[in-house]
Scaffold this active site. Structure first.
Site: not given
Ligand code: NAP
Length: 241
Positions: A10, A13, A61, A88, A140, A153, A155, A157
């Site tokens: 991931g 972005r 994926d 991630n 998370s 989510y 469950a 995490k």
């Molecule tokens: P994001 O901006 O939505 O980016 C998600 C990333 O995961 C993208 O690179 C996406 O690829 C990739 N991805 C999604 N589904 C996938 C799949 N099935 N196979 C391969 N890659 C996949 O998310 P983020 O906010 O940076 O979050 C990153 C991590 O931190 C996640 O695990 C999230 O649960 C955790 N987190 C985030 C927050 C928050 O507040 N943002 C808080 C706690 C935890 P594409 O670009 O190709 O779609």
């Protein structure tokens, strides 16, 4: 080519892209993986390369065991080692549990939890051979405290946290450290629909986190936290204090 390789799932972005850049600054060649956003992935690869290390993006994926094993095997074959793995990749499919369809339950568990199995299994094997490695799993605070509307989510995490502690115990004797980071609210596409001003009022540091806040913690765990394993580091601006 650098002597150290990091893989960030991931990494196209948000938090993952920032983690990739931070590890590149620390001298790692970086592989980012992503699901479908070619434009974001290519942009991140160019940014990493501009920092003077090698970078490559792999599209697969993480919830698909076959696709993932094939791609991870290709990476291992080509680079011959993996020093840091950052699990991630993640998604949300929010809704009250009473009305949550099995599709939204499965999507989140399969991507956020089984995806970690799919990626980590082949990488652990090479880290065991190397007798070194660092695995950092993106959990998370929702996996620690729960959140209404995010039972799926939470469950997944919480599962990642149990996985992290167990794997840390299994792999410590091979000099492999396994930790989790539990972010609070971080400004990315995942949280863009939320009222950030209102949320910030409830956060002691009075702001949402930036992806860089998480990236610096990853860098610390990768390079400096040499006696830390099995831990969950909450990076949430004091929200859960
Ligand atoms: P994001 O901006 O939505 O980016 C998600 C990333 O995961 C993208 O690179 C996406 O690829 C990739 N991805 C999604 N589904 C996938 C799949 N099935 N196979 C391969 N890659 C996949 O998310 P983020 O906010 O940076 O979050 C990153 C991590 O931190 C996640 O695990 C999230 O649960 C955790 N987190 C985030 C927050 C928050 O507040 N943002 C808080 C706690 C935890 P594409 O670009 O190709 O779609």
């Amino acid at each position: 080519m650098s002597e150290k390789l990091a893989i960030v799932t991931g990494g196209s972005r948000g938090i993952g892209a920032s983690v990739a850049a931070e590890l590149a600054k620390a001298g790692y060649d970086v592989i980012i993986t992503y699901a479908g956003n070619d434009e974001a992935a290519n942009k991140t690869v160019e940014e990493i390369k501009s920092l003077g290390v090698d970078a490559e993006a792999y599209k697969f994926d993480v919830s698909d065991n076959e696709q993932t094993s094939k791609s991870v095997d290709e990476i291992i074959e080509k680079y011959g080692r993996v020093d840091v793995l950052v699990n991630n990749a993640g998604i949300t499919r929010d809704g009250l549990f009473m009305r949550m369809g099995k599709d939204n339950w499965d999507a989140v568990i399969n991507t956020n939890l089984s995806g970690v199995y799919n990626v980590t299994q082949p990488i652990v094997k090479i880290m065991m051979k190397q007798r070194s490695g660092v695995i950092i799993n993106m959990a998370s605070i929702v996996g620690v405290y729960g959140n209404a509307g995010q039972a799926n989510y939470a469950a997944a995490k919480a599962g990642i946290i149990g996985f992290t502690k167990s794997l840390a115990k299994e792999l410590a004797s091979r000099n492999i450290r396994v930790n989790a980071i539990a972010p609070g609210f971080i400004s990315t596409d995942m949280t863009k629909g939320l009222d950030s001003e209102k949320i910030a009022e409830h956060i002691p540091l009075k702001r949402l986190g930036q992806p860089e806040d998480i990236a610096k913690t990853v860098k610390f765990l990768a390079d400096d936290g040499t006696y830390i394993t099995g831990q969950v580091i909450q990076v949430d601006g004091g929200l859960t204090v």
